[in-house]
Design a protein around this motif. Sequence first.
Motif, PDB file in Angstrom:
ATOM      1  N   VAL A  67       0.822  -1.223   0.000  1.00 25.60           N
ATOM      2  CA  VAL A  67       0.000   0.000   0.000  1.00 25.60           C
ATOM      3  C   VAL A  67       0.847   1.260   0.000  1.00 25.60           C
ATOM      4  O   VAL A  67       0.361   2.336  -0.322  1.00 25.60           O
ATOM      5  CB  VAL A  67      -0.940   0.066   1.220  1.00 25.60           C
ATOM      6  CG1 VAL A  67      -1.962  -1.049   1.164  1.00 25.60           C
ATOM      7  CG2 VAL A  67      -0.152   0.031   2.516  1.00 25.60           C
ATOM      8  N   TYR A  68       2.107   1.132   0.368  1.00 27.10           N
ATOM      9  CA  TYR A  68       2.963   2.306   0.471  1.00 27.10           C
ATOM     10  C   TYR A  68       3.694   2.619  -0.825  1.00 27.10           C
ATOM     11  O   TYR A  68       4.514   3.541  -0.861  1.00 27.10           O
ATOM     12  CB  TYR A  68       3.969   2.116   1.612  1.00 27.10           C
ATOM     13  CG  TYR A  68       4.794   0.859   1.493  1.00 27.10           C
ATOM     14  CD1 TYR A  68       4.342  -0.342   2.022  1.00 27.10           C
ATOM     15  CD2 TYR A  68       6.018   0.862   0.841  1.00 27.10           C
ATOM     16  CE1 TYR A  68       5.092  -1.505   1.907  1.00 27.10           C
ATOM     17  CE2 TYR A  68       6.770  -0.289   0.722  1.00 27.10           C
ATOM     18  CZ  TYR A  68       6.302  -1.460   1.251  1.00 27.10           C
ATOM     19  OH  TYR A  68       7.039  -2.610   1.120  1.00 27.10           O
ATOM     20  N   ASP A 101       7.935  -0.703  -4.118  1.00 24.37           N
ATOM     21  CA  ASP A 101       9.088  -0.941  -3.245  1.00 24.37           C
ATOM     22  C   ASP A 101      10.156  -1.698  -4.029  1.00 24.37           C
ATOM     23  O   ASP A 101       9.941  -2.816  -4.472  1.00 24.37           O
ATOM     24  CB  ASP A 101       8.605  -1.763  -2.044  1.00 24.37           C
ATOM     25  CG  ASP A 101       9.635  -1.856  -0.934  1.00 24.37           C
ATOM     26  OD1 ASP A 101      10.774  -1.376  -1.110  1.00 24.37           O
ATOM     27  OD2 ASP A 101       9.303  -2.421   0.115  1.00 24.37           O
ATOM     28  N   ASN A 139      14.632   3.660  -1.242  1.00 25.05           N
ATOM     29  CA  ASN A 139      13.658   3.881  -2.288  1.00 25.05           C
ATOM     30  C   ASN A 139      13.631   5.359  -2.681  1.00 25.05           C
ATOM     31  O   ASN A 139      14.173   6.206  -1.973  1.00 25.05           O
ATOM     32  CB  ASN A 139      12.268   3.473  -1.783  1.00 25.05           C
ATOM     33  CG  ASN A 139      11.982   1.992  -2.007  1.00 25.05           C
ATOM     34  OD1 ASN A 139      12.110   1.485  -3.115  1.00 25.05           O
ATOM     35  ND2 ASN A 139      11.611   1.303  -0.932  1.00 25.05           N
ATOM     36  N   LEU A 140      12.994   5.656  -3.785  1.00 26.02           N
ATOM     37  CA  LEU A 140      12.902   7.049  -4.243  1.00 26.02           C
ATOM     38  C   LEU A 140      11.538   7.635  -3.929  1.00 26.02           C
ATOM     39  O   LEU A 140      10.521   6.955  -4.007  1.00 26.02           O
ATOM     40  CB  LEU A 140      13.142   7.127  -5.752  1.00 26.02           C
ATOM     41  CG  LEU A 140      14.532   6.744  -6.228  1.00 26.02           C
ATOM     42  CD1 LEU A 140      14.643   6.957  -7.738  1.00 26.02           C
ATOM     43  CD2 LEU A 140      15.600   7.562  -5.521  1.00 26.02           C
ATOM     44  N   ARG A 141      11.552   8.927  -3.594  1.00 26.84           N
ATOM     45  CA  ARG A 141      10.334   9.675  -3.321  1.00 26.84           C
ATOM     46  C   ARG A 141      10.351  10.936  -4.190  1.00 26.84           C
ATOM     47  O   ARG A 141      11.417  11.343  -4.654  1.00 26.84           O
ATOM     48  CB  ARG A 141      10.294  10.060  -1.843  1.00 26.84           C
ATOM     49  CG  ARG A 141      10.245   8.855  -0.924  1.00 26.84           C
ATOM     50  CD  ARG A 141      10.760   9.159   0.461  1.00 26.84           C
ATOM     51  NE  ARG A 141      10.648   8.002   1.329  1.00 26.84           N
ATOM     52  CZ  ARG A 141      11.606   7.073   1.498  1.00 26.84           C
ATOM     53  NH1 ARG A 141      12.761   7.192   0.877  1.00 26.84           N
ATOM     54  NH2 ARG A 141      11.412   6.046   2.299  1.00 26.84           N
ATOM     55  N   PRO A 142       9.196  11.574  -4.376  1.00 24.60           N
ATOM     56  CA  PRO A 142       9.164  12.769  -5.226  1.00 24.60           C
ATOM     57  C   PRO A 142      10.093  13.866  -4.699  1.00 24.60           C
ATOM     58  O   PRO A 142      10.699  14.598  -5.475  1.00 24.60           O
ATOM     59  CB  PRO A 142       7.708  13.223  -5.154  1.00 24.60           C
ATOM     60  CG  PRO A 142       6.936  12.033  -4.690  1.00 24.60           C
ATOM     61  CD  PRO A 142       7.867  11.200  -3.883  1.00 24.60           C
ATOM     62  N   THR A 143      10.172  14.016  -3.388  1.00 20.40           N
ATOM     63  CA  THR A 143      11.060  15.007  -2.790  1.00 20.40           C
ATOM     64  C   THR A 143      11.753  14.363  -1.590  1.00 20.40           C
ATOM     65  O   THR A 143      11.460  13.228  -1.238  1.00 20.40           O
ATOM     66  CB  THR A 143      10.305  16.261  -2.293  1.00 20.40           C
ATOM     67  OG1 THR A 143       9.746  15.988  -1.006  1.00 20.40           O
ATOM     68  CG2 THR A 143       9.202  16.683  -3.238  1.00 20.40           C
ATOM     69  N   THR A 144      12.668  15.108  -0.974  1.00 18.56           N
ATOM     70  CA  THR A 144      13.350  14.579   0.213  1.00 18.56           C
ATOM     71  C   THR A 144      12.776  15.169   1.505  1.00 18.56           C
ATOM     72  O   THR A 144      13.377  15.070   2.556  1.00 18.56           O
ATOM     73  CB  THR A 144      14.861  14.878   0.149  1.00 18.56           C
ATOM     74  OG1 THR A 144      15.050  16.299   0.192  1.00 18.56           O
ATOM     75  CG2 THR A 144      15.483  14.326  -1.118  1.00 18.56           C
ATOM     76  N   ALA A 157       8.975  11.765   9.082  1.00 24.19           N
ATOM     77  CA  ALA A 157       8.196  10.971   8.123  1.00 24.19           C
ATOM     78  C   ALA A 157       8.488  11.460   6.711  1.00 24.19           C
ATOM     79  O   ALA A 157       8.463  12.663   6.442  1.00 24.19           O
ATOM     80  CB  ALA A 157       6.704  11.100   8.414  1.00 24.19           C
ATOM     81  N   GLN A 158       8.773  10.526   5.830  1.00 24.08           N
ATOM     82  CA  GLN A 158       9.065  10.893   4.454  1.00 24.08           C
ATOM     83  C   GLN A 158       7.825  10.696   3.585  1.00 24.08           C
ATOM     84  O   GLN A 158       6.837  10.111   4.001  1.00 24.08           O
ATOM     85  CB  GLN A 158      10.242  10.069   3.950  1.00 24.08           C
ATOM     86  CG  GLN A 158      11.499  10.362   4.767  1.00 24.08           C
ATOM     87  CD  GLN A 158      12.716   9.619   4.246  1.00 24.08           C
ATOM     88  OE1 GLN A 158      13.140   9.805   3.128  1.00 24.08           O
ATOM     89  NE2 GLN A 158      13.267   8.761   5.086  1.00 24.08           N
ATOM     90  N   GLU A 159       7.918  11.202   2.376  1.00 21.17           N
ATOM     91  CA  GLU A 159       6.794  11.109   1.460  1.00 21.17           C
ATOM     92  C   GLU A 159       6.606   9.673   0.957  1.00 21.17           C
ATOM     93  O   GLU A 159       7.528   8.867   1.021  1.00 21.17           O
ATOM     94  CB  GLU A 159       7.053  12.010   0.260  1.00 21.17           C
ATOM     95  CG  GLU A 159       7.114  13.476   0.605  1.00 21.17           C
ATOM     96  CD  GLU A 159       6.955  14.319  -0.654  1.00 21.17           C
ATOM     97  OE1 GLU A 159       7.902  14.394  -1.446  1.00 21.17           O
ATOM     98  OE2 GLU A 159       5.851  14.867  -0.842  1.00 21.17           O
ATOM     99  N   PRO A 160       5.417   9.375   0.428  1.00 28.94           N
ATOM    100  CA  PRO A 160       5.208   8.058  -0.194  1.00 28.94           C
ATOM    101  C   PRO A 160       6.211   7.833  -1.327  1.00 28.94           C
ATOM    102  O   PRO A 160       6.774   8.784  -1.879  1.00 28.94           O
ATOM    103  CB  PRO A 160       3.784   8.166  -0.747  1.00 28.94           C
ATOM    104  CG  PRO A 160       3.113   9.195   0.108  1.00 28.94           C
ATOM    105  CD  PRO A 160       4.192  10.191   0.436  1.00 28.94           C
ATOM    106  N   LEU A 161       6.429   6.585  -1.658  1.00 29.40           N
ATOM    107  CA  LEU A 161       7.379   6.242  -2.712  1.00 29.40           C
ATOM    108  C   LEU A 161       6.865   6.636  -4.084  1.00 29.40           C
ATOM    109  O   LEU A 161       5.653   6.734  -4.294  1.00 29.40           O
ATOM    110  CB  LEU A 161       7.618   4.724  -2.701  1.00 29.40           C
ATOM    111  CG  LEU A 161       8.023   4.121  -1.361  1.00 29.40           C
ATOM    112  CD1 LEU A 161       8.321   2.642  -1.540  1.00 29.40           C
ATOM    113  CD2 LEU A 161       9.219   4.851  -0.784  1.00 29.40           C
TER     114      LEU A 161
END
Lengths: 331, 331, 331, 331
Positions: free
Chosen positions: A233-234, A237, A253-258, A269-273
């Motif tokens: 759901v996240y 991955d 993993n990569l996210r839209p921003t850091t 907490a980081q952004e969704p992948l």
Amino acid sequence: MVRIAVLGAGRIGKIHAASVAANPKAKLVAVADPFGDAVRTVAEAHGADAMTDAMEAIARPDVDAVVIGTPTDTHVGLMTRAVELGKAVLCEKPIDLDIAESEKAAANVERLGGKVMLAFNRRFDTTFAEIRRSIDAGRIGEVRQVVISSRDPGMPPAAYVKSSGGIFRDMTIHDLDMARWLLGEEPVLVSAIGSRLVDAPLLEQYDDYDTVMVTLQTASGKQAVINNCREAVYGYDQRVEVLGSTGLLTHDNLRPTTMRLTTAEMTDAQEPLLNFFLERYAQAYRAEMNAFVDAIADGKPMPTTVRDGVLALRLAECAVESVRTGRAVTV
Amino acid sequence: MVRIAVLGAGRIGKIHAASVAANPKAKLVAVADPFGDAVRTVAEAHGADAMTDAMEAIARPDVDAVVIGTPTDTHVGLMTRAVELGKAVLCEKPIDLDIAESEKAAANVERLGGKVMLAFNRRFDTTFAEIRRSIDAGRIGEVRQVVISSRDPGMPPAAYVKSSGGIFRDMTIHDLDMARWLLGEEPVLVSAIGSRLVDAPLLEQYDDYDTVMVTLQTASGKQAVINNCREAVYGYDQRVEVLGSTGLLTHDNLRPTTMRLTTAEMTDAQEPLLNFFLERYAQAYRAEMNAFVDAIADGKPMPTTVRDGVLALRLAECAVESVRTGRAVTV
Amino acid sequence: MVRIAVLGAGRIGKIHAASVAANPKAKLVAVADPFGDAVRTVAEAHGADAMTDAMEAIARPDVDAVVIGTPTDTHVGLMTRAVELGKAVLCEKPIDLDIAESEKAAANVERLGGKVMLAFNRRFDTTFAEIRRSIDAGRIGEVRQVVISSRDPGMPPAAYVKSSGGIFRDMTIHDLDMARWLLGEEPVLVSAIGSRLVDAPLLEQYDDYDTVMVTLQTASGKQAVINNCREAVYGYDQRVEVLGSTGLLTHDNLRPTTMRLTTAEMTDAQEPLLNFFLERYAQAYRAEMNAFVDAIADGKPMPTTVRDGVLALRLAECAVESVRTGRAVTV
Amino acid sequence: MVRIAVLGAGRIGKIHAASVAANPKAKLVAVADPFGDAVRTVAEAHGADAMTDAMEAIARPDVDAVVIGTPTDTHVGLMTRAVELGKAVLCEKPIDLDIAESEKAAANVERLGGKVMLAFNRRFDTTFAEIRRSIDAGRIGEVRQVVISSRDPGMPPAAYVKSSGGIFRDMTIHDLDMARWLLGEEPVLVSAIGSRLVDAPLLEQYDDYDTVMVTLQTASGKQAVINNCREAVYGYDQRVEVLGSTGLLTHDNLRPTTMRLTTAEMTDAQEPLLNFFLERYAQAYRAEMNAFVDAIADGKPMPTTVRDGVLALRLAECAVESVRTGRAVTV
């Protein structure tokens, strides 16, 4: 200038067409797809000819190379024809859902000395490529264990499941190639388990699984494990970890921003992948095309081969058999 | 065996009493506090004598050293008496809210050759100590900039604010000591700004601030900045960053566990921070006491001195003046 | 289709020309630069006209908008001319090194109703933009403190230092804009300290600094601090942190990959940072151009204005004055 | 007050003795070990009686409970005797290297209604416990996959390998217990692969392995994989990851501090891991003892049971058989 025709104007065909158009050493000559509207849109966007017949596109004298992004059951025919005409080929995986057909096609390509690259896009991701380079540079000594986590953000549609060839041939195959590549040796023993935890009714219908684990062992004893799930759901991955005799390589993993958010309930907490392969591997698709064009332009060996496609598929077959028989299968 | 009396049985006195009791080279002889119930509880927990008069505790012939954890306005009197009697002292900061009084007390201690350690507990935190050691070991070359973020989880009660001496003398003073320690040079220029963003009505009443920034500069040009806020909803935020000519040292806040939660909305979210100083610096308080006991047992110089207390307080005074005058204040 | 001329074919001009060429709503008509070789290379790469006279390029009837990437002392003249001719302008910062000239130019633009966007590229970085959006979305409540760390990988050449206008007008100005943008209010009080820790002989020569800190305070008491250094051996350090009444926003620097190396000596070591602004802000430069083109195409207000340029420069002037006088300067 | 005798004064016995001594609800009455010097040192440190005969210690009327930290081949005898005498037992794993003996001992304990807790210390680590609690609290929905990485910092001595019972019974057994605990269901299918990559000559001699992977599947299809290596140069690697239907739980390894070093070569490098189990699980050992004492004091069920020991050992047996036969083994 490498003159290229892209066969297939679907999701992946569009990506490849754009990558060809953006490559200064390549020229997108034509895009071919029986769906006239789709092909016209893609072709027009890049000033290329729109065609409905892939075989005709292959045969054009102004085409040096073709990119095969058509349905799987057409891969062997198109690849074979292109090779016969001396055209270089970048072919989406798998070669064919049938291992015997794949083997025959690969043998044929090899007999003819065809230049065929299999589209294992992940090898061209900057992070995965840096991990491979770091291993080559001796930064972790001898590889001992590879741990691959590869999970899709959600179940594909039922129609896709039906024609996918099953999770091992469709999804795990990417990780099997990654395992081969990172191990640096051929696995000789394959064990797998399969479960239906996401959508049991659907997967029972097709004798397929949504959650699997595969362990691999090479002749010298190096080990790999792949864990797949059709639903995370996240997001999408995509992680590997390589344990060597003098170190360990991992990555994020990569996210839209850091950006990181801290509140009274949670910290950092980081952004969704990045949610799926088109986003996650956008850079890898471009780099893959650039590597294909470079190999042609420089007359060098293809960075991946049709043989890689056969070997990954064979490991997938072994996994299928392992789940069925409850035995570790010798490749 | 160093025989110790702890003066004060409040929050910090309890911590110190437990640290003494747990130190194999020390013996907790007595705990003194006018509040009979509190002192009895603490003393009994560690098999020590409960006393109501701190001066009597200091004077006991079976007491080698005292720990002063009483209200601020009693510090100078107790410290002076202990030094006169040749007892070693670990004194909570500040020495006194008045800089002149502090200076006089320090001069007196120095004249008498007293062994007084100021309780700048953060210097004994494993992470901060490792940062100091790493600087000493040359891992980042010459220090250039120190950035200190220090935020409390929430406003203290109004009664505390009233008698605290103001945010600079009460809260920032810890960071001023940290800045001095990490810069490795005395600041000569202090600038500060102060705001009332959390509870303006309360702080206006006491001419105090809840949100401040202080910049410091040493004679050679090294710089530090401290940012404080009396309220950080995410917990007790305690970070430093040191930029050197060949590298950078940073660190993470502490949480109860290292667990990370990933869901459809966020990835790798960590737990809230350890919420306040008793939890965050539990290890530092023990290490501080151990350093005190070791210095006495080994006849070595105190790791921090009464002079450190004066110098930090003087910087706090400069910050107060800077906010009032809008000038950078020369120390 | 927005028809654009790029003025200046240097480092930043090349970036802008490529961004225009890649934007499907824009057309790169001309590139102008007195250096014939440079301009021909850039122009040819994108099929645009190469010109040597910027004023001529502005005047072309087939040019709707110009991008000014020429030396600073030409900005005002080119901008003014473009506005007079009704052309939209994207102008590199600063408007002018002189605040009075900048103010005059801005007033003139505003009087004429000119469409001028100042190139504060960082606002278009996906991470910084997401932080701004998250503040707007109320994810951290009211902003209280902004902490900006902005450090260059190394000293610029002496010639650059000589004509840069000084670190505050050249380097800090980006952070001053960022502070204004993240605070959401105008700073009214500016304090600064400056040191020469990297190359004192060079900077003394030009009465400049290589290591500075600036604190800002708004009328309502919101605070910001900027710490700059001309040399960070670990790369281009670009971080902001925003403390709000209900949370905290931070972010990570960017690296080429997300790989982490663990050995016997260290764990989870990441790669060096993207080394300088062309790499770090590659995406931001494209997004900045897209925002410029969109504002023109949609007839909407410019996302940043010439006034933003003046206000950031004025804060830089205050910082210069604060270092000189040792006073907090009221804007 | 629970009166406890610790049997065994070796590495683990010392830990347990200190944990008992530090627990305010417990009293360390005696320590028993045939090595007189060792036992005297431990006993004296905590004011307990030093004894050489464990059976005598068990039989003391002033002993309510015993902690068994003696060599494995004495576990069953001591445990059985203690249970017969109505004493509570905290027993180090494994019960016995022989599964039949273990089963018999467990059945006996259960028949007699003995209170026996097996020392699976990791369950009491704050992070692992928080992960289990988070699963129970529904934070990730239904568990689907568990991935366990558990690697020792280096090969044990040859003498240890000889008598260890093999990697599966000695090392993997901890992870098998962790897998059972996190899956929340009993595995019914076990597959394993074993390699000799660290010290092949030594391990061939004892028909043992140094690098293994084990996959587990429960009746409902939940999956777990364990990867072990006897040598990880970067320290004691102890990680779990739990994929659920609505989220993912992971965590970080522990280091002495949270410091991060950034240089020209690498960024945010963290310190080496806490090196081995005594350091890594220092808190867990104390919490384990506290849980044991609480269970006795409150008359509640033991948090882990002798049955847990049998079940983990049975899974280890299945893994051994799977490697030998190349089959997935049904439990």
